[in-house]
Design a protein around this motif. Structure first.
Motif, PDB file in Angstrom:
ATOM      1  N   UNK A  15      59.802  19.533 -11.147  1.00 21.18           N
ATOM      2  CA  UNK A  15      59.485  18.219 -10.606  1.00 21.18           C
ATOM      3  C   UNK A  15      58.179  18.182  -9.845  1.00 21.18           C
ATOM      4  N   UNK A  16      57.677  16.961  -9.643  1.00 19.49           N
ATOM      5  CA  UNK A  16      56.446  16.755  -8.887  1.00 19.49           C
ATOM      6  C   UNK A  16      56.731  16.039  -7.573  1.00 19.49           C
ATOM      7  N   UNK A  17      57.108  14.765  -7.651  1.00 21.15           N
ATOM      8  CA  UNK A  17      57.384  13.992  -6.438  1.00 21.15           C
ATOM      9  C   UNK A  17      58.756  14.315  -5.855  1.00 21.15           C
ATOM     10  N   UNK A  22      72.083  14.056  -4.792  1.00 22.62           N
ATOM     11  CA  UNK A  22      70.982  13.474  -4.011  1.00 22.62           C
ATOM     12  C   UNK A  22      70.108  12.605  -4.894  1.00 22.62           C
ATOM     13  N   UNK A  23      69.823  13.078  -6.111  1.00 25.67           N
ATOM     14  CA  UNK A  23      68.978  12.323  -7.039  1.00 25.67           C
ATOM     15  C   UNK A  23      69.606  10.973  -7.372  1.00 25.67           C
ATOM     16  N   UNK A  24      70.918  10.936  -7.544  1.00 25.21           N
ATOM     17  CA  UNK A  24      71.595   9.676  -7.842  1.00 25.21           C
ATOM     18  C   UNK A  24      71.436   8.688  -6.695  1.00 25.21           C
ATOM     19  N   UNK A  25      71.406   9.169  -5.470  1.00 24.36           N
ATOM     20  CA  UNK A  25      71.171   8.286  -4.328  1.00 24.36           C
ATOM     21  C   UNK A  25      69.737   7.748  -4.342  1.00 24.36           C
ATOM     22  N   UNK A  26      68.800   8.587  -4.773  1.00 23.43           N
ATOM     23  CA  UNK A  26      67.394   8.169  -4.800  1.00 23.43           C
ATOM     24  C   UNK A  26      67.163   7.077  -5.840  1.00 23.43           C
ATOM     25  N   UNK A  60      63.292  15.296 -19.687  1.00 19.04           N
ATOM     26  CA  UNK A  60      64.749  15.447 -19.776  1.00 19.04           C
ATOM     27  C   UNK A  60      65.086  16.712 -20.563  1.00 19.04           C
ATOM     28  N   UNK A  61      64.396  16.918 -21.688  1.00 15.05           N
ATOM     29  CA  UNK A  61      64.667  18.106 -22.494  1.00 15.05           C
ATOM     30  C   UNK A  61      64.345  19.383 -21.716  1.00 15.05           C
ATOM     31  N   UNK A  62      63.241  19.379 -20.997  1.00  9.04           N
ATOM     32  CA  UNK A  62      62.858  20.531 -20.179  1.00  9.04           C
ATOM     33  C   UNK A  62      63.969  20.867 -19.188  1.00  9.04           C
ATOM     34  N   UNK A  63      64.428  19.851 -18.460  1.00  3.46           N
ATOM     35  CA  UNK A  63      65.460  20.067 -17.445  1.00  3.46           C
ATOM     36  C   UNK A  63      66.784  20.482 -18.078  1.00  3.46           C
ATOM     37  N   UNK A  64      67.179  19.788 -19.134  1.00  3.02           N
ATOM     38  CA  UNK A  64      68.477  20.063 -19.756  1.00  3.02           C
ATOM     39  C   UNK A  64      68.496  21.436 -20.423  1.00  3.02           C
ATOM     40  N   UNK A  65      67.386  21.842 -21.036  1.00  2.00           N
ATOM     41  CA  UNK A  65      67.338  23.162 -21.653  1.00  2.00           C
ATOM     42  C   UNK A  65      67.382  24.283 -20.611  1.00  2.00           C
ATOM     43  N   UNK A  88      67.959  14.039 -11.795  1.00  2.00           N
ATOM     44  CA  UNK A  88      66.828  14.713 -11.162  1.00  2.00           C
ATOM     45  C   UNK A  88      65.521  14.318 -11.809  1.00  2.00           C
ATOM     46  N   UNK A  89      65.506  14.258 -13.134  1.00  2.00           N
ATOM     47  CA  UNK A  89      64.304  13.830 -13.859  1.00  2.00           C
ATOM     48  C   UNK A  89      63.948  12.383 -13.504  1.00  2.00           C
ATOM     49  N   UNK A  90      64.937  11.501 -13.497  1.00  2.00           N
ATOM     50  CA  UNK A  90      64.663  10.097 -13.209  1.00  2.00           C
ATOM     51  C   UNK A  90      64.187   9.901 -11.771  1.00  2.00           C
ATOM     52  N   UNK A  91      64.762  10.681 -10.835  1.00  2.00           N
ATOM     53  CA  UNK A  91      64.309  10.586  -9.447  1.00  2.00           C
ATOM     54  C   UNK A  91      62.847  10.976  -9.327  1.00  2.00           C
TER      55      UNK A  91
END
Length: 325
Positions: free
Chosen positions: A5-7, A138-142, A206-211, A317-320
C-alpha cells in the motif's frame, strides 16, 4: 517484502510458532472508533475447529499496542498483535531434512541459508492471515459505505454449500488427503473512476494483495478465463443509465483499470492443503535419496473453508489504499 500500500500501508510480521504475529497499519485516519471487540466477528469467521479445519485452536485475542487512544484512532501507526500459545514445534523437526512437497520449506531454506524459522511454516504459514483479517477490519471502517463480501462457492470441485461439501470432506479425511476451493468476492459501492491505469489498476492491486494469501493459485474478474471463449458481443457490458450502470457485468466492475461504478466481482482459486496424512515422496537430505514422508502435526483438510474473510480483508485493504489517494 512484507508491506503493501501507499496511503494506507500495512506491514506484516511474525512466524507461526514465534511469540506473536501482528500487523502495523500506517495512514489510518484519526478519529475512527476502534476497540479490540471490533475484531471479534471477522476473527471468528477465520477460526478453526469446524470439520475440515485444523484442530489447532488459538485464543486469537487481538492486542492494540499503538494508534488508539480513548477508543479512537490517533492517526499514528496502528499496531495489532496476536500471541501464539498453542504450538507443537517438535512436529516440524523432520522438515529440516525432508522438505514437504508443495510448501516453502526448501525454497525458504535456500533463500535464507536455513536461518529462517521453519516451525509451523514460519512466516509462510496460513497463521499469518490472522493479522491480515485485523487489517481488513480497520480497512472496512476506512471505506465506510463500500461493502466487501466474500463467500465460498466451491470445495473439491463441488459447487453449493455445506450440505453438498460434507461428502467430499469426509472422503478426503478418510483418505488422508486434502481439497481446494473457490471464493467469490463482490465489492459494492465503489465510485466510478477509482483506480489507476496500468500498474496500479484495480485488478492489479487486488490480484497483488490476494496472491499474497498463502495457497492462492488463480484470480479472475467478471467473466474471467471464460471471456477468452466468448465473442465481443457476448462479453461487452451494455451501459443502461447515465450513472454507468451496466446490463451485465462481464468486466467485473472494472474498465481500463478503473472502477466503472458496477460491483467489482472476482473469484479466487485456492489449492488443496499441501500437508496431508497420505505418505508422499520427497528428497531426503540425510540419505541423499528419495524417501517417503509421513507428515505429523495439525493441518486443515481444506483451508479454503476459512478464507472468505481473508479475501475480504485483502480487498478492503486495497480499496482503503486506492480511495485514500
Amino acid at each position: 517484502m512484507n508491506s503493501f500500500g501507499q496511503k494506507f500501508r500495512v506491514s506484516l510480521f511474525g512466524e507461526s510458532h514465534g511469540r506473536a504475529i501482528g500487523i502495523v497499519m500506517d495512514g489510518v485516519p484519526a478519529g475512527i472508533p476502534l476497540s479490540e471487540q471490533d475484531f471479534t466477528e471477522d476473527i471468528l469467521r477465520r477460526k478453526s475447529g469446524a470439520k475440515g479445519t485444523t484442530p489447532r485452536i488459538e485464543d486469537d485475542k487481538p492486542e492494540i499496542l499503538s494508534g488508539v487512544f480513548g477508543g479512537k484512532t490517533t492517526g499514528a501507526p496502528l499496531t495489532v498483535v496476536f500471541r501464539n500459545n498453542n504450538t507443537k514445534s517438535s512436529d516440524y523437526e523432520i522438515f529440516k531434512v525432508m522438505p514437504r512437497p508443495g510448501h516453502a520449506d526448501f525454497a525458504a531454506g535456500v533463500k535464507w541459508e536455513n536461518f529462517n524459522d521453519p516451525r509451523g511454516g514460519g512466516h509462510f504459514s496460513g497463521r499469518l492471515t490472522l493479522p491480515v483479517v485485523a487489517a481488513g477490519v480497520v480497512a472496512k471502517k476506512i471505506i465506510g459505505d463500500v461493502c466487501v463480501n466474500a463467500r465460498l462457492v466451491e470445495v473439491g470441485g463441488v459447487s453449493g454449500g455445506e450440505e453438498q461439501w460434507r461428502d467430499v470432506l469426509d472422503q478426503a479425511i478418510k483418505d488422508g488427503d486434502s481439497l481446494g476451493g473457490i471464493v467469490e468476492c463482490s465489492i459494492d459501492g465503489v465510485p466510478a473512476g477509482v483506480g489507476e491505469p496500468f500498474f496500479d489498476s484495480v485488478e492489479s492491486l487486488i490480484s497483488h494483495a490476494v496472491f499474497s494469501i498463502p495457497g492462492v493459485r488463480g484470480v479472475e474478474f467478471g467473466d474471467g478465463f471464460y471471456a477468452a471463449r466468448m465473442k465481443g458481443s457476448e462479453h461487452n457490458d451494455p451501459i443502461i443509465s447515465d450513472s454507468g450502470e451496466c446490463g451485465k457485468n462481464g468486466a467485473g466492475g472494472v474498465n481500463g483499470g478503473l472502477a466503472n461504478g458496477n460491483p467489482i466481482v472476482f473469484r479466487v482459486a485456492f489449492k488443496p492443503t499441501s500437508s496431508i496424512r497420505k505418505p508422499q515422496q520427497t528428497y531426503d537430505f540425510a540419505t541423499g535419496s528419495i524417501g517417503t514422508l509421513e507428515i505429523p502435526g495439525r493441518h486443515d483438510v481444506c483451508f479454503a473453508l476459512r478464507t472468505p474473510v481473508v479475501v475480504e480483508a485483502m480487498a478492503a485493504t486495497v480499496m482503503a489504499d486506492l480511495m485514500s489517494r
